[in-house]
Structures are given as structure tokens and as C-alpha cells.
Motif scaffolding. Structure first.
Motif, PDB file in Angstrom:
ATOM      1  N   GLN A 238      62.895  71.033  38.099  1.00  0.00           N
ATOM      2  CA  GLN A 238      62.374  70.439  39.330  1.00  0.00           C
ATOM      3  C   GLN A 238      62.150  68.938  39.175  1.00  0.00           C
ATOM      4  O   GLN A 238      62.391  68.161  40.107  1.00  0.00           O
ATOM      5  N   LYS A 239      61.695  68.516  37.985  1.00  0.00           N
ATOM      6  CA  LYS A 239      61.462  67.079  37.791  1.00  0.00           C
ATOM      7  C   LYS A 239      62.783  66.314  37.838  1.00  0.00           C
ATOM      8  O   LYS A 239      62.828  65.159  38.290  1.00  0.00           O
ATOM      9  N   VAL A 240      63.867  66.955  37.404  1.00  0.00           N
ATOM     10  CA  VAL A 240      65.188  66.326  37.477  1.00  0.00           C
ATOM     11  C   VAL A 240      65.628  66.204  38.936  1.00  0.00           C
ATOM     12  O   VAL A 240      66.112  65.158  39.365  1.00  0.00           O
ATOM     13  N   ILE A 241      65.454  67.277  39.681  1.00  0.00           N
ATOM     14  CA  ILE A 241      65.830  67.270  41.107  1.00  0.00           C
ATOM     15  C   ILE A 241      65.018  66.224  41.865  1.00  0.00           C
ATOM     16  O   ILE A 241      65.549  65.508  42.727  1.00  0.00           O
ATOM     17  N   ASP A 242      63.735  66.114  41.548  1.00  0.00           N
ATOM     18  CA  ASP A 242      62.870  65.137  42.228  1.00  0.00           C
ATOM     19  C   ASP A 242      63.285  63.703  41.905  1.00  0.00           C
ATOM     20  O   ASP A 242      63.178  62.804  42.753  1.00  0.00           O
ATOM     21  N   LYS A 243      63.745  63.480  40.663  1.00  0.00           N
ATOM     22  CA  LYS A 243      64.136  62.131  40.231  1.00  0.00           C
ATOM     23  C   LYS A 243      65.529  61.747  40.729  1.00  0.00           C
ATOM     24  O   LYS A 243      65.853  60.553  40.845  1.00  0.00           O
ATOM     25  N   PHE A 244      66.353  62.733  41.022  1.00  0.00           N
ATOM     26  CA  PHE A 244      67.766  62.494  41.304  1.00  0.00           C
ATOM     27  C   PHE A 244      68.021  61.518  42.461  1.00  0.00           C
ATOM     28  O   PHE A 244      68.887  60.637  42.329  1.00  0.00           O
ATOM     29  N   PRO A 245      67.330  61.612  43.592  1.00  0.00           N
ATOM     30  CA  PRO A 245      67.616  60.650  44.686  1.00  0.00           C
ATOM     31  C   PRO A 245      67.449  59.196  44.253  1.00  0.00           C
ATOM     32  O   PRO A 245      68.260  58.335  44.608  1.00  0.00           O
ATOM     33  N   GLU A 246      66.397  58.914  43.490  1.00  0.00           N
ATOM     34  CA  GLU A 246      66.181  57.545  43.007  1.00  0.00           C
ATOM     35  C   GLU A 246      67.303  57.122  42.066  1.00  0.00           C
ATOM     36  O   GLU A 246      67.806  55.998  42.148  1.00  0.00           O
ATOM     37  N   TRP A 247      67.662  58.033  41.156  1.00  0.00           N
ATOM     38  CA  TRP A 247      68.756  57.732  40.222  1.00  0.00           C
ATOM     39  C   TRP A 247      70.064  57.514  40.974  1.00  0.00           C
ATOM     40  O   TRP A 247      70.811  56.564  40.685  1.00  0.00           O
ATOM     41  N   LYS A 248      70.355  58.341  41.939  1.00  0.00           N
ATOM     42  CA  LYS A 248      71.599  58.232  42.690  1.00  0.00           C
ATOM     43  C   LYS A 248      71.664  56.916  43.458  1.00  0.00           C
ATOM     44  O   LYS A 248      72.710  56.254  43.509  1.00  0.00           O
ATOM     45  N   ALA A 249      70.547  56.526  44.050  1.00  0.00           N
ATOM     46  CA  ALA A 249      70.514  55.265  44.792  1.00  0.00           C
ATOM     47  C   ALA A 249      70.804  54.079  43.883  1.00  0.00           C
ATOM     48  O   ALA A 249      71.479  53.125  44.267  1.00  0.00           O
ATOM     49  N   LYS A 250      70.318  54.167  42.646  1.00  0.00           N
ATOM     50  CA  LYS A 250      70.519  53.068  41.699  1.00  0.00           C
ATOM     51  C   LYS A 250      71.963  52.969  41.241  1.00  0.00           C
ATOM     52  O   LYS A 250      72.503  51.865  41.077  1.00  0.00           O
ATOM     53  N   HIS A 251      72.612  54.121  41.045  1.00  0.00           N
ATOM     54  CA  HIS A 251      73.929  54.117  40.413  1.00  0.00           C
ATOM     55  C   HIS A 251      75.099  54.357  41.369  1.00  0.00           C
ATOM     56  O   HIS A 251      76.247  54.168  40.984  1.00  0.00           O
ATOM     57  N   TYR A 252      74.818  54.757  42.589  1.00  0.00           N
ATOM     58  CA  TYR A 252      75.906  55.023  43.529  1.00  0.00           C
ATOM     59  C   TYR A 252      75.771  54.268  44.846  1.00  0.00           C
ATOM     60  O   TYR A 252      76.744  53.777  45.391  1.00  0.00           O
ATOM     61  N   GLU A 253      74.568  54.199  45.363  1.00  0.00           N
ATOM     62  CA  GLU A 253      74.377  53.615  46.685  1.00  0.00           C
ATOM     63  C   GLU A 253      74.017  52.138  46.552  1.00  0.00           C
ATOM     64  O   GLU A 253      72.889  51.725  46.764  1.00  0.00           O
ATOM     65  N   LYS A 254      75.006  51.343  46.181  1.00  0.00           N
ATOM     66  CA  LYS A 254      74.782  49.923  45.960  1.00  0.00           C
ATOM     67  C   LYS A 254      74.610  49.189  47.295  1.00  0.00           C
ATOM     68  O   LYS A 254      75.430  49.352  48.204  1.00  0.00           O
ATOM     69  N   PRO A 255      73.556  48.394  47.423  1.00  0.00           N
ATOM     70  CA  PRO A 255      73.405  47.616  48.654  1.00  0.00           C
ATOM     71  C   PRO A 255      74.484  46.552  48.743  1.00  0.00           C
ATOM     72  O   PRO A 255      74.931  46.009  47.735  1.00  0.00           O
ATOM     73  N   SER A 256      74.941  46.287  49.944  1.00  0.00           N
ATOM     74  CA  SER A 256      75.979  45.278  50.137  1.00  0.00           C
ATOM     75  C   SER A 256      75.423  43.902  49.803  1.00  0.00           C
ATOM     76  O   SER A 256      74.272  43.592  50.081  1.00  0.00           O
ATOM     77  N   LYS A 257      76.254  43.089  49.176  1.00  0.00           N
ATOM     78  CA  LYS A 257      75.825  41.751  48.784  1.00  0.00           C
ATOM     79  C   LYS A 257      76.456  40.712  49.701  1.00  0.00           C
ATOM     80  O   LYS A 257      77.599  40.850  50.115  1.00  0.00           O
ATOM     81  N   LYS A 258      75.705  39.688  49.989  1.00  0.00           N
ATOM     82  CA  LYS A 258      76.238  38.574  50.745  1.00  0.00           C
ATOM     83  C   LYS A 258      76.560  37.456  49.762  1.00  0.00           C
ATOM     84  O   LYS A 258      75.702  36.990  49.022  1.00  0.00           O
ATOM     85  N   VAL A 259      77.811  37.055  49.749  1.00  0.00           N
ATOM     86  CA  VAL A 259      78.228  35.982  48.854  1.00  0.00           C
ATOM     87  C   VAL A 259      78.715  34.810  49.689  1.00  0.00           C
ATOM     88  O   VAL A 259      79.198  34.975  50.812  1.00  0.00           O
ATOM     89  N   LYS A 260      78.592  33.626  49.113  1.00  0.00           N
ATOM     90  CA  LYS A 260      78.963  32.430  49.856  1.00  0.00           C
ATOM     91  C   LYS A 260      80.457  32.371  50.112  1.00  0.00           C
ATOM     92  O   LYS A 260      80.910  31.968  51.176  1.00  0.00           O
TER      93      LYS A 260
END
Length: 668
Positions: A346-368
Motif C-alpha cells: 500500500q505504501k508503494v501504491i500511495d507513493k506511485f503518483p508522486e513518483w510517476k509525476a516526477k519521472h513521466y509527467e514532465k511540465p512543459s518548459k518555456k525556452v527563449k
């Protein structure tokens, strides 16, 4: 009768009060190790216990298990322990042994700076290094004992505990106070990485889908294996949870590790048990506390310790090894002496969304400027990884996309896709801008073509350019392990280090043209291979072992294959039997012109790869070379020494085409 019961009750209360307050409960060894009171570790009491820990440590570096190190030892017991110093019979990492003693010694060293604790700690670390299998796993006991003790052991988190320690050492944290040499830090990193590879390889596939792990795996086949009579091959809810928790702690996980996590979490969700609660209650029938399973709609999900390999059905076993469907069907001793259910997933399942956001759901970057970006490990650029910059690059751009790469070690597999044309990698410096990874054939293990999946950098976008950087595969002498794979046309590499062992550089693509200028390329067997037409100009070609430099697979109708001009052929110390090339395919073409050849080059020069026909169909030639290794009169009879007139056709325009640089620069 009432008065009698009152008197009896009062006597019981008095006896309980006196015994509960009069007796002293010794703290357990585990509780002592995990004390948070730093000052206590400098006390006389702590040092007395530390003396015991040093006595229990065997010369090989490890400790026995299930030992209460804090118990006072008589002179006779101390002498017995001294006599056991050279014994290796019961040295282990099972049940926390060795790892917990190392944690205690670390705390002792932090408090006292006593060099004896440091020396014992380092000896324990070296024991862990020594105990690791070549495939990355660890046995339950080392030196090896016959039986299930030699299996790769996840049971009771034995291997996970080892890897957690190595992770702290390689990351140079202060969790362990003992200073570690750079050499041992490197060994810890290598051991940790091999251990993670082993974990990935042992993840069980059920009907083609990755699931979880068994408590132990066969050291040769890596398949789930039996341990004690009631520990049958199975999928483990308990050990698997700790394995995934460890994988999720890796800062920059590989795609293989991320894939392992995603599938394991999916499996955890699939096999969780709802509506059941495990309780310990006093059983009037047997007059003992008993473990029972009851229905409870509000119960927290649980997972079985053992599940069938084919369909995840939970099962339970007594010491007779016969599977039972419910916990109630096995005897009292095993039912109550073993943890048959766990809530850890259960602790793995609870942690998974945070881990997934860090490693898969990258926020779009604005570059010059989307056509001119910077990658920097320290976060000062537009991106922190090279692959991230590639993902953000425009497809089939109308101008060149320049990716400036700051100095740093980029531990990642890089893929420039076919739609990423006109991409430039501009390193800050050849020596310190390093792209590295360590995949190799048997690690990939996807069949006969696994070689082509091992590359650290894979280029599939035409008109690629790279300058001033290092690309390496650090797998070492373990078979095919590509550093750079170029499967694209009109590609140019200048002032780059390309390092590996077998199959360092793969130049792919029939009819494709590629150019390497002022590069350092090193490896062992066939470390420059492929079918493209390639010019190597002013390069240093270094052999790490006695073997073959090139393995061209030139197409039949191509005029040129590999051409080396003005190159220097060198070798590591002790290397003295190297062939210039052999034909991967029978129409191979390789020519060396104006090259300086060291004495490691064999007089015969070329090898037919046990294919007599290739002697008449391949084309191997030289012109105007120098050095001890250039012995034209001793070359194989089917190779060629070009005349001056013949050599004149080997110009850059003829080899690469008049449009090579125009095409390369058309979007600049």
C-alpha cells in the motif's frame, strides 16, 4: 467462595506489580542499533557492546544472524568467539545480519572516531562486495552453503538491505559516518548498479506481462526457486513491495527500472485482497493467542505473502510443503510463526503518483529559442537531460536545432529520432561533457539482435552533428555493448571521444554517408562496424585488446566502405596482435591511407572471418602508411596496396559526395 476469590485476585495483583516493576527487560539488539541518542554511543555501555560486535565479526568481514550482541559475555564465551574468527560457517546477511552491525559501528565511529570501528566497518563493506554474484545478486550466506542458501535472496529484504547500504555509500551521503575511499565508492556504485540489473532481470513474467518477484531466485536460471519446505516458488507480496520501494528511490532510473516499477504497481493493484482482516486473538479452545482471518468490509487491503506463479492465487504451507487455500488449514506453529499477509504494497501504491509525476509527467518548459537550447546537470540550462531536450525539439525543422551540452556526466540513453533532423550536440569540452550508459547484449536479452539495442546514443535523424564531447558505454568486457549507433545519413562527428569495448561504434544504413574528424575511438573486437560509407579523418584508433578493429558490411554496389585517412593506430599496453579488419558481410570494403600504424598490427593485416569466398568479394587496401605495423610485403595475398593513381580517388568529395557539407549546413 467470594472472599477466597477476592484474596486470590489481590495476591495476583501484588505478584504482578512486584514482578513487572522488579524485573528489568533488556532492550533488543535491533532497538539498540536504532537508538537516536547520539551521545549514548560515546558511553562506556555502548563501547562494551561494540567490543562484543567486534568479537562476533569474522575475519571474512561479516557476522552471524539472530545474535543479541548486547548480552554480557563471560571470559569463556569471549575465548570461544576468538577461536571462531576464521570460521565462515554462519556468516550471512539474512535477518538483517551484517547490515545492522555495520550501522551500529558507523554510529560508534561517529561518536568516538575510534579507528578500530572504521577498520571493522570497511572490512564488512568488502565482505559485501566479495559476496555478490557476477549476475548482480547476493546469496543468503557467503561463503556459499549448499541448498537454498545459495539462491539470490530477496527473502526478509536481505538483498534490498544490502543495496540500501551501497546506495548510501555510492551517493556519498553522511548516513554512514565512516569515510570511504574513492575506489570503494566506485565499487559500491558498480555493485549497486549490478544489483539493480539483477532485480530487473528477475522480475517474473506471467503470460508475457511483468509482475513481481519471488522471495528467492535460482542463481543460474534466475527463475523463482524454493527455499524452506513452506517457502515454495511463488510471487511475494512482502518482499516485492520493498524491492519496488528501493527502485523508486533511484534518482535517475533507467527505462528498464521505470518499466519494472510501473508493471509491479499494476500487479499490486490487481492482486490486493479487500474485505479481509488478519487478527491475533485469544483462542479459548487452545488457550493461546491465535492468528485468524475474518471478514471485514472496512478492512485495509492486504496482500498474501505467497501467490501462485500462474494466476496469483494466495496459498499457505505447513512444514510438510503441501499447499493450502486458507490460513486456517495449516498447523498452529506455522500459522502463528510466520507473516502470511502484508500491507507493505500500500505504501508503494500511495507513493506511485508522486513518483510517476516526477519521472513521466514532465511540465512543459518555456525556452527563449527553441532552435538553440542548453542542457546542464545543475539546472542552469533549459533542460537537465539531453533526452528531455530532444523530446522538446521540433520535428523536421526548417533550421538547425542546436543543443548546447554543458560539462557533466549524463548517465542516460539518448535517442535522436528520425524526425529530429538537423540536430547538433555541441559539448562544452570533449573531456568533461560525457554521455554514458552501460547496456550490453545479455543485459538487454531480447534475442539474437540485442546488440542493436545496447547503444548509449542512437542517431536516426539525418544531418546530425556532434562536437566536443564523449560518448561511452561502460559495460566493459562483457560482449557486445555499443556506445554510438548512427543509423542516419549525412552525419558529422568532430573532436569527440567514442569509448567502449566490443562494438563501440555502429555505422548503419546502406548508402548512408558519415564523417568522423579528429576523434578518439577505442574498443576491443569489431569496435567499428556497419554498412555505411564512412570517412575517418585524423582520428586516433585505439585497441584495448588483441582482436579486430573493423567489421564492415558494405553493400555490394557501394564504391567506398570504410576509409581511414591520416589516422594514428594505437593500443593499450600488452596488446600486440590486432587485425585491421574482417568482413562482417562478404562485400566489405576498408582502406587505410597515410596512417601511422603501431606495432600491435599483425603483419598479415587482414582476416577473412573463416569465409574463403570473402577473400575475392571483399576489398581491403592500404596506401602510403607508416609505422612499425605497416608491413605491406607481409599482408595477406588477397589484400591490396594501392598505386598513387588509385589512391587519388579517395577524396572527401568522392567518398562523401559533393553535397555532404551543403546538405549538413543547409539549415544553418
Amino acid at each position: 467462595m467470594f472472599i477466597y476469590h477476592r484474596i486470590l485476585l489481590c495476591c495476583f495483583i501484588l505478584i504482578f506489580f512486584n514482578t513487572s516493576h522488579g524485573q528489568v527487560h533488556d532492550p533488543s539488539w535491533r532497538r539498540i542499533i536504532n537508538k537516536q541518542d547520539k551521545e549514548w554511543f560515546a558511553s562506556d555501555e555502548a563501547q562494551t557492546i561494540a567490543d562484543n560486535v567486534l568479537l562476533y565479526q569474522r575475519d571474512i568481514g561479516g557476522w552471524p544472524k539472530n545474535t543479541q550482541m548486547q548480552k554480557l559475555l563471560s571470559p569463556e564465551e569471549k575465548e570461544k568467539l576468538k577461536a571462531l574468527k576464521q570460521s565462515t560457517d554462519d556468516v550471512t546477511t539474512d535477518n538483517g545480519a551484517t547490515i545492522q552491525e555495520l550501522l551500529f559501528l558507523s554510529k560508534m565511529y561517529r561518536a568516538t572516531k575510534n579507528a578500530t570501528y572504521k577498520e571493522a566497518w570497511i572490512k564488512g563493506l568488502h565482505y559485501i562486495f566479495e559476496a555478490q554474484y557476477e549476475n548482480g545478486g547476493w546469496p543468503q550466506f557467503y561463503p556459499l552453503r549448499k541448498g537454498y542458501y545459495s539462491h539470490i535472496t530477496y527473502n526478509d529484504n536481505s538483498m534490498v538491505n544490502i543495496l540500501k547500504l551501497l546506495q548510501q555509500v555510492k551517493n556519498k551521503t553522511d548516513y554512514y559516518a565512516v569515510p570511504v575511499s574513492d575506489a570503494d565508492v566506485k565499487r559500491a556504485e558498480e555493485a549497486f548498479n549490478k544489483g539493480i540489473e539483477c532485480i530487473v532481470k528477475t522480475q517474473y513474467k506471467q503470460n508475457g506481462a511483468l509482475t513481481a518477484w519471488c522471495a528467492q531466485h535460482d542463481v543460474k536460471t534466475l527463475a523463482p526457486a524454493k527455499a524452506r519446505s513452506y517457502e515454495l516458488p511463488s510471487l511475494s507480496g512482502a518482499e516485492s513491495a520493498e524491492i519496488v520501494w528501493l527502485l523508486m528511490s533511484i534518482e535517475n532510473p533507467s527505462e528498464a527500472v521505470k518499466n519494472a516499477i510501473v508493471h509491479a504497481v499494476s500487479w499490486f493493484k490487481k492482486v490486493k485482497i479487500e474485505g479481509l482482516k488478519v487478527e491475533r486473538k485469544f483462542d479459548e479452545t487452545i488457550q493461546k493467542r491465535n492468528t485468524i482471518v475474518v471478514e471485514d468490509d472496512d478492512a485495509t487491503p492486504v496482500w498474501a505473502r505467497f501467490m501462485e506463479l500462474d494466476d496469483n492465487t494466495p496459498f499457505f504451507c505447513d512444514r510438510d510443503g503441501i499447499k493450502k487455500a486458507t490460513l486456517a488449514e495449516i498447523g498452529y506453529e506455522r500459522r502463528n510463526g510466520y507473516a502470511w499477509y502484508t500491507q507493505n504494497p500500500q505504501k508503494v501504491i500511495d507513493k506511485f503518483p508522486e513518483w510517476k509525476a516526477k519521472h513521466y509527467e514532465k511540465p512543459s518548459k518555456k525556452v527563449k529559442d527553441a532552435y538553440n537550447v542548453t542542457v546542464a546537470k545543475d539546472g542552469s540550462g533549459d533542460y537537465t537531460s539531453i533526452q528531455e531536450a530532444i523530446y522538446a525539439s521540433k520535428a523536421f525543422p526548417y533550421q538547425r536545432v542546436i543543443i548546447n551540452i554543458k560539462d557533466g556526466v549524463y548517465n542516460e540513453k539518448v535517442h535522436v529520432f528520425s524526425w529530429n533532423t538537423h540536430v547538433s550536440f555541441l559539448g562544452e569540452s570533449k573531456e568533461n561533457t560525457i554521455i554514458t550508459f552501460d547496456d550490453y547484449f545479455s543485459k538487454i536479452d531480447l534475442g539474437r539482435n540485442s546488440t542493436f539495442l545496447t547503444s548509449t546514443v542512437l542517431i536516426e535523424g539525418d544531418y546530425f552533428l556532434a562536437k566536443n564531447l564523449t560518448i561511452q558505454n561502460t559495460a566493459g568486457p562483457v560482449g557486445q555493448a555499443v556506445a554510438l549507433s548512427v543509423n542516419a545519413n549525412n552525419c558529422f562527428f568532430e573532436n569527440c571521444n567514442l569509448k567502449g569495448y566490443q562494438d563501440t561504434v555502429y555505422t548503419a544504413g546502406e548508402g548512408f554517408k558519415q564523417y568522423f574528424k579528429n576523434c578518439f575511438i577505442e574498443g576491443s573486437t569489431d569496435f567499428i562496424f556497419g554498412e555505411a560509407t564512412v570517412l575517418f579523418d585524423d582520428c586516433v584508433i585505439n585497441n584495448k585488446t588483441n582482436s579486430y578493429i573493423t567489421a564492415a558490411s558494405t553493400a555490394k554496389n557501394e564504391t567506398f566502405g570504410y576509409v581511414f585517412k591520416n589516422c594514428k593506430l594505437t593500443a593499450d599496453v600488452g596488446v600486440n596482435e590486432v587485425y585491421l579488419g574482417r568482413p562482417w558481410r562478404k562485400y566489405a570494403k576498408t582502406v587505410f591511407i597515410n596512417c601511422d600504424m603501431g606495432n600491435h598490427i599483425l603483419p598479415v593485416g587482414w582476416h577473412n572471418w573463416k569465409n574463403k569466398e570473402a577473400e575475392s568479394t571483399s576489398f581491403y587496401a592500404e596506401y602510403n602508411n607508416t609505422g612499425i605495423g605497416f608491413k605491406p610485403n607481409e599482408r595477406v595475398s588477397w589484400s591490396h596496396q594501392l598505386a598513387k593513381k588509385q589512391a587519388k580517388k579517395y577524396t572527401i568529395n568522392n567518398i562523401l559526395g559533393n553535397q555532404f557539407f551543403e546538405n549538413l549546413n543547409q539549415h544553418d
